[in-house]
Every structure is written in C-alpha cells, then in structure tokens.
Design a protein around this motif. Structure first.
Motif: not given
Ligand SMILES: C[S@@+](CC[C@H](N)C(=O)[O-])C[C@H]1O[C@@H](n2cnc3c(N)ncnc32)[C@H](O)[C@@H]1O
Length: 322
Positions: A155-173
């Motif tokens: 669910r948390a990853i889906e939320e990040m995917y939803r708010v990102l623009k196309p080609h946007g980046k999710l950066v994590m540690s």
C-alpha cells in the motif's frame, strides 16, 4: 494495540526525547558549502543511509519526504530547491511534526539561505498520502517502509507510485536481511518499530517495487547495519542486517520485465572495435558498460568468450544500458 500504533507510540517518544542510538546509520552527516545541520537534527537522525543524491536534484524538483524524523534530510533536500513549499514533509506522529518544526526554526537561524516555509509539513499516513496524483518529481523515505508488514508495504509503495509524476523517482534507504527470522522476532512490534525485525531480503524488496509498476530500480549502496545476537534478542543464531539505498523510477514497465541495476558491468574484450547485440547495447572494446541484471543475463546467455560480466557491487551510480 496494532503494530502501527506501537510504531506511532515509539516515534512519539523519540520525538519528545531524542534517542541517538535509535537507528544506526553508518553514513557520516554530510554538510555542503553553506549547509549547516543543527545538532538536534543530528541527534534525531533516525535513518539508516542517505536518500539525498545530488544527481536526482537538478531543475528544482518538487519533493516529498515521508516520515520526517528530526528533519535533517528535508533540510538537505531544501538546499537544492530553496523554494517555498518545495519539499512536502508527511508524518503521522504529531509530536514528530512538532519537533521537526522546531528544528527547522533552528536550521533557519544557522543557515542564512534557509526559510522554514521551504518545508510544507503535513500530518498524514504513508498508507494514505495527503498528496495529489502525479505531482511529485522526487519522493523519499528513510527507514520507514521496512517497518511495514507485506500488505501495508504494498500500500505504501502504491501511494508513492500514485503521487509521482511519470519518470519521477522514489529514493529510499531501508534495512534488509537475507536470513530467515523466527516468528518471535517478526511478531515483536517494538523490535519491528525499531527497524530491527521487519527487514526482508533485497530480492523481495525489489519485487515489492516492481510489482507496483516501477520499471527501473537502482541499488545504489549496500552496507552493514546491525547484528541481532542471541544474548540480546530472541534468536538462536546471529542475524546480520544490512541497509540499502535504492531508487525506484516510475518508468514504463518494459515488455520483457523491469531493469534492475545492482552494479554489474559488461566488458567486451574481443578482436573487433565493439560488440553490438542488436538489441540496443553496444559494448566498446575494453570499456565497461553498466548493465541491468536482465541485460547481464542476456549477454551471458550468448556464451561468448570475449564478454566479461562482473558481479553485482550493489553500488550503481547511473549510466549504462536501458
Ligand atoms: C525510523 S524514523 C525515520 C525518520 C527519518 N526518515 C530519518 O531518516 O531520520 C520513522 C519516521 O516515520 C514516521 N512514521 C511512522 N509511521 C508512519 C506512517 N504510517 N506514516 C508516516 N510516517 C510514519 C515516524 O514518526 C518517524 O518520523
């Protein structure tokens, strides 16, 4: 009390009383010319790596940071953006939002370029982000998603995917662990909230990202993090936990599967000037080309004796195939 409530409780306490040993990042606190990190932010560094990579941050990206902690990485992101509301910070714990708000005031006094209103703090849950669809260029989280159980992680990853623009980046540690953990460890809500017993193998972490649709994954760093030893934790064997830094890019999913970069390179050392696989990969003689695991597999299946494929270094730094 659910494990999510136990997590909120733990971070409420960590907001009220800074706990230097809470998460053990091995990263040095980095400062740049004109960027001073207040002492209190350093004491409240509850991450396990860095999500701030200069190469993600050109052209004033609109940024989102989920799970603000003491606010250090939001300040570091702001350094690159310097615009009112340029970094949106979301946290579910009121006391953490309040603590970071105070810390940004201190940062304002110590950094003449910084204004507190560069950060737009919002109360909200990683599982239901208070952010519109397709509005963010760079989203980040540090040491939060490892706490989530599988359904919540999805669910948390889906939320990040939803708010990102196309080609946007999710950066994590996040911490990861290649060993099995027993159920006592897995079901200990406090150890989970402390980022000690929720971590999963890198392969599963990457799959959770690609299952949601991220077409490109970059593993940028992999480091030792913690040991769970029988003398201190409910385990019969020593458990080794690492932490990784990962970027997931909202590129379209390639028809033949995601491009996952784990730090492999291909080197052509034959008699010609170059080798062309006619699938978009040209290897210049004796020059390493960073390749994703899929391309590495395709090149090795050619069974040639003039192409070398290196092992994964888990230190991918851009460029290469795909
Ligand atoms: C391990 S700390 C990491 C803090 C910060 N990222 C850092 O690197 O210092 C986890 C953070 O996530 C917040 N948090 C916990 N559960 C959350 C949730 N469901 N949604 C948003 N934030 C959450 C906590 O309040 C805390 O600020």
């Amino acid at each position: 009390m659910s494990y999510l409530e136990a997590t909120n409780d733990l971070y409420k306490q960590a907001a009220l009383t800074p706990d230097v040993g809470l998460c053990c990042t091995t990263n040095p606190i980095w400062e740049l010319p004109g960027l001073k990190i207040p002492k209190i932010m350093q004491e409240m560094n509850y991450g396990c790596g860095s999500t701030v990579h200069a190469r993600d941050l050109s052209n004033n990206p609109k940024m989102l940071y989920v799970g603000v902690g003491g606010g250090m990485e939001l300040l570091q992101f702001s350094y690159f953006n310097r615009q009112k509301g340029g970094v949106v910070g979301v946290d579910v714990v009121d006391e953490m939002l309040e603590a970071s708000r105070k810390n940004f005031k201190i940062a304002e006094a110590e950094n003449d370029w910084f204004k507190s209103d560069f950060i737009d703090l919002k109360k909200g849950d990683a599982l239901n982000l208070p952010v519109d669809d397709n509005t963010i260029d760079v989203a980040a989280q540090n040491c939060l998603f490892n706490i989530f159980k599988a359904e919540d992680l999805k669910r948390a990853i889906e939320e990040m995917y939803r708010v990102l623009k196309p080609h946007g980046k999710l950066v994590m540690s996040d911490p990861t662990c290649e060993q099995e953990m027993n159920d006592t460890l897995r079901n200990d809500d406090r150890l989970r909230a402390l980022c000690l017993s929720g971590s999963i193998p890198i392969k599963d972490y990457v799959k959770a990202l690609t299952d949601v649709g991220f077409g490109t994954i970059e593993i940028r760093a992999r480091k030792p993090y913690r040991i769970l030893a029988p003398n201190a934790y409910p385990t019969d064997e020593l458990i080794y936990i690492e932490s990784i830094e990962v970027a997931a890019i909202k590129d379209p999913m390639p028809a033949d599967g995601p491009c996952v970069f784990t730090g492999k390179a291909a080197i052509y050392y034959g008699d010609e000037d170059y080798f062309d696989d006619k699938k978009g990969h040209v290897l210049l003689k004796n020059q390493p080309l960073a390749v994703c695991d899929k391309t590495a597999g395709a090149l090795s299946s050619l069974d040639r004796n003039d192409i070398f494929i290196s092992e994964s270094t888990y230190h991918y730094d851009g460029g290469g195939c795909c």
